[in-house]
Design a protein around this motif. Structure first.
Motif, PDB file in Angstrom:
ATOM      1  N   ASN A 122       0.807  -1.223   0.000  1.00  0.00           N
ATOM      2  CA  ASN A 122       0.000   0.000   0.000  1.00  0.00           C
ATOM      3  C   ASN A 122       0.840   1.274   0.000  1.00  0.00           C
ATOM      4  O   ASN A 122       0.294   2.361  -0.191  1.00  0.00           O
ATOM      5  N   ARG A 126      -1.321   3.520  -2.252  1.00  0.00           N
ATOM      6  CA  ARG A 126      -2.357   4.141  -1.419  1.00  0.00           C
ATOM      7  C   ARG A 126      -1.827   5.155  -0.413  1.00  0.00           C
ATOM      8  O   ARG A 126      -2.618   5.767   0.299  1.00  0.00           O
ATOM      9  N   PRO A 286      -9.625   8.498  -3.468  1.00  0.00           N
ATOM     10  CA  PRO A 286      -8.586   7.625  -2.889  1.00  0.00           C
ATOM     11  C   PRO A 286      -7.942   8.183  -1.625  1.00  0.00           C
ATOM     12  O   PRO A 286      -7.327   7.441  -0.867  1.00  0.00           O
ATOM     13  N   ASN A 289      -8.665   6.902   2.391  1.00  0.00           N
ATOM     14  CA  ASN A 289      -8.001   5.867   3.196  1.00  0.00           C
ATOM     15  C   ASN A 289      -6.506   6.105   3.376  1.00  0.00           C
ATOM     16  O   ASN A 289      -5.805   5.219   3.875  1.00  0.00           O
ATOM     17  N   TYR A 293      -3.956   3.793   5.654  1.00  0.00           N
ATOM     18  CA  TYR A 293      -2.862   3.042   5.022  1.00  0.00           C
ATOM     19  C   TYR A 293      -1.499   3.569   5.452  1.00  0.00           C
ATOM     20  O   TYR A 293      -0.537   2.797   5.575  1.00  0.00           O
TER      21      TYR A 293
END
Length: 555
Positions: A122, A126, A286, A289, A293
């Motif tokens: 991630n 992310r 996006p 999160n 993350y």
């Protein structure tokens, strides 16, 4: 301080460039859509609208192409990073295995290493990628928007600052705390479940299956509650981001209406500005999160680096002044999860070619001492040397080639007998060693099931001995090599071993063959009570003499 290297390769930078271009394309597409809506409302000719429609379609096509290549490069970068991390982690773990199991339960370590590495995927996709792309896109959008309306650019800038930077920053600490709690709860649950599965038959035999199962369910419920609490926080975080975007869209709408009424803004651009604002916030989804993350990957990195930075350097208790093959001087060893030392003030010498028996009651430290001689662990205090060198400082791979080792529990693979002998040799040699251990009836191509469950415990133990007989090592270290054997096979194995000229060190409870050993080490509660030849120990009338006398009385 060892740290894992997180590399950003060219694929990552390419994915960012393509991602920014794709987002700008999406903004342009929706801005043209808003412009087309305004123009159609004003009665613009059909051919002009057709040109706008074709342009919008072209933007959509370009957007689809950019999304494909953005995913291609970003995922390829992630897989490359994970590959490099796994290789680097493996290289860090090799020097500290199996010492690391002195501080971590095997189930905990397995869970940590597998889950933590997987979470690191991630980092690029992310944690770093979304904010970089959205910040660059927002900056370019603000510069373009200022040419139309400076106030609209300011509203977008403030709104995106709150959504992309401020809220994630304020939420990251809480998210990290919750992630730590979830991970700890997960580790406790996995460890409990691991023990439950491994001990299922024992629990049933002692009628503790239901009680232990309830403990597992309790750990599972605790884990689920922690997970629910984390998801609840993430939902709140998501709500705050959505609230911020809705307020920003309403502020932009009010601003545009006010400026249209004052004649500052052309009404044709109202729908375009509104569509750009809505699309920009949609592209920022996006970011919802990122805080989670970020906290998750930071915790994973911290856990991995905590493991790879474990130090097990042997404390030098003095230099080596012995010509013996093995020399232990004031040796002390303790597992980190135990309060008392497993071995205390151990002193002995083993000469080349000697046959040595290590005896004592269960829990006396015999297996631990043998594991130290195998080089599996490093001592905490004192000296343990091999051939005049500290055992902890010699080349481990070369040392493994010099010794034959048998643990109490050995692993067998699903495959043929030939494959389970674990060495390349001629069939004649394999058949010969099988015959030596009374397994000549086993065909080399006979299939063994998982962990060789289709043969008996005694056959498995003799198969382990056959493995060692195929090797050319001249030092033998065996932990209860005849524990599962009947009397006939026990005599055969011990006769074969004790007639060798090799150095042989055997941990045993069996007192039957002690007279055949050159040196006996008697242990109890982590200490050496006495040592010497059988004749000398019987003459001294110490612990061994008492045990043998007691056994004779029982017979």
């Amino acid at each position: 301080m060892k740290k894992l290297t997180i590399k950003f390769d060219k694929d990552f930078y390419l994915s960012i460039i393509i991602g920014v271009f794709g987002m700008l394309t999406a903004l342009g597409m929706f801005a043209l859509s808003g412009y087309m809506i305004s123009k159609s409302a004003l009665g613009t000719p059909l051919y002009a609208l057709m040109i706008l429609i074709v342009t919008i379609k072209l933007f959509g096509f370009v957007r689809a192409i950019t999304r494909y290549f953005e995913r291609l490069y970003s995922h390829r970068s992630t897989f490359t990073m994970l590959r490099d991390i796994r290789v680097e982690l493996f290289n860090h773990l090799i020097p500290i295995v199996p010492n690391v199991f002195r501080r971590y339960r095997s189930s905990d370590l397995l869970t940590q290493m597998v889950n933590n590495v997987e979470r690191l995927q991630n980092i690029l996709l992310r944690v770093y990628y979304p904010p970089i792309v959205i910040i660059l896109t927002t900056f370019i959008t603000i510069l373009v928007m200022i040419n139309f309306n400076i106030y609209a650019g300011i509203v977008i800038g403030i709104s995106m600052f709150i959504s992309v930077i401020l809220i994630p920053y304020l939420s990251s600490k809480r998210a990290n705390l919750l992630a730590m709690q979830v991970q700890q709860s997960e580790e406790d649950y996995v460890a409990e479940y691991f023990d439950f599965e491994n001990g299922r038959s024992e629990l049933k035999r002692f009628q503790q299956f239901v009680n232990f199962k309830e403990k597992v369910f309790k750990k599972q419920n605790q884990y689920e509650q922690k997970k629910y609490k984390e998801q609840k926080f993430l939902s709140t975080y998501d709500f705050m981001l959505n609230l911020s975007s809705m307020v920003s869209i309403w502020c932009m709408t009010i601003l545009c209406i006010w400026q249209i009424q004052d004649g500052v803004l052309n009404a044709v651009f109202f729908a375009s500005i509104l569509m750009i604002t809505i699309t920009l916030f949609e592209q920022a989804i996006p970011m919802t999160n990122v805080a989670f993350y970020k906290a998750d990957t930071e915790r994973s990195l911290q856990n991995i680096e905590e493991v790879i930075n474990q130090s097990f350097d042997e404390i030098n208790g003095g230099s080596v002044h012995s010509d013996a093959l093995y020399n232990a001087k004031n040796l002390t060893f303790k597992y980190d999860f135990q309060e008392r030392p497993t071995l205390k003030n151990i002193n002995f010498e083993i000469e080349k070619g000697q046959h040595v028996a290590i005896i004592g009651p269960s829990g006396s430290g015999k297996t631990t001492l043998l594991n130290l001689l195998m080089g599996l662990y490093s001592v905490n205090e004192g000296v343990l040397s091999y051939n005049k060198e500290l055992l902890s400082q010699i080349d481990k791979e070369a040392y493994v080639d010099e010794i034959n080792t048998m643990l109490q529990h050995n692993h067998y693979f699903e495959g043929t007998v030939r494959e389970n002998l674990l060495i390349e040799a001629k069939d004649e040699e394999m058949k010969q060693v099988l015959s030596t251990v009374n397994l000549s009836y086993l065909d080399l191509d006979q299939q063994l099931t998982k962990n060789a469950e289709n043969i008996s415990g005694g056959e498995r133990q003799r198969l382990s001995m056959a493995r060692l007989l195929l090797r050319s090592a001249q030092i033998w270290m065996l932990d209860e090599p005849t524990a599962s054997l009947d009397e006939h096979n026990e005599e055969n194995i011990m006769h074969h071993l004790l007639n060798k000229d090799d150095t042989i060190i055997i941990v045993t409870h069996n007192l039957k063959y002690l007279q055949s050993f050159d040196h006996i080490i008697v242990m109890n509660e982590g200490e050496i009570l006495e040592q010497g030849s059988y004749a000398q120990l019987m003459k001294d009338k110490g612990y061994l003499s008492e045990v043998i006398y007691y056994n004779e009385q029982l017979v």
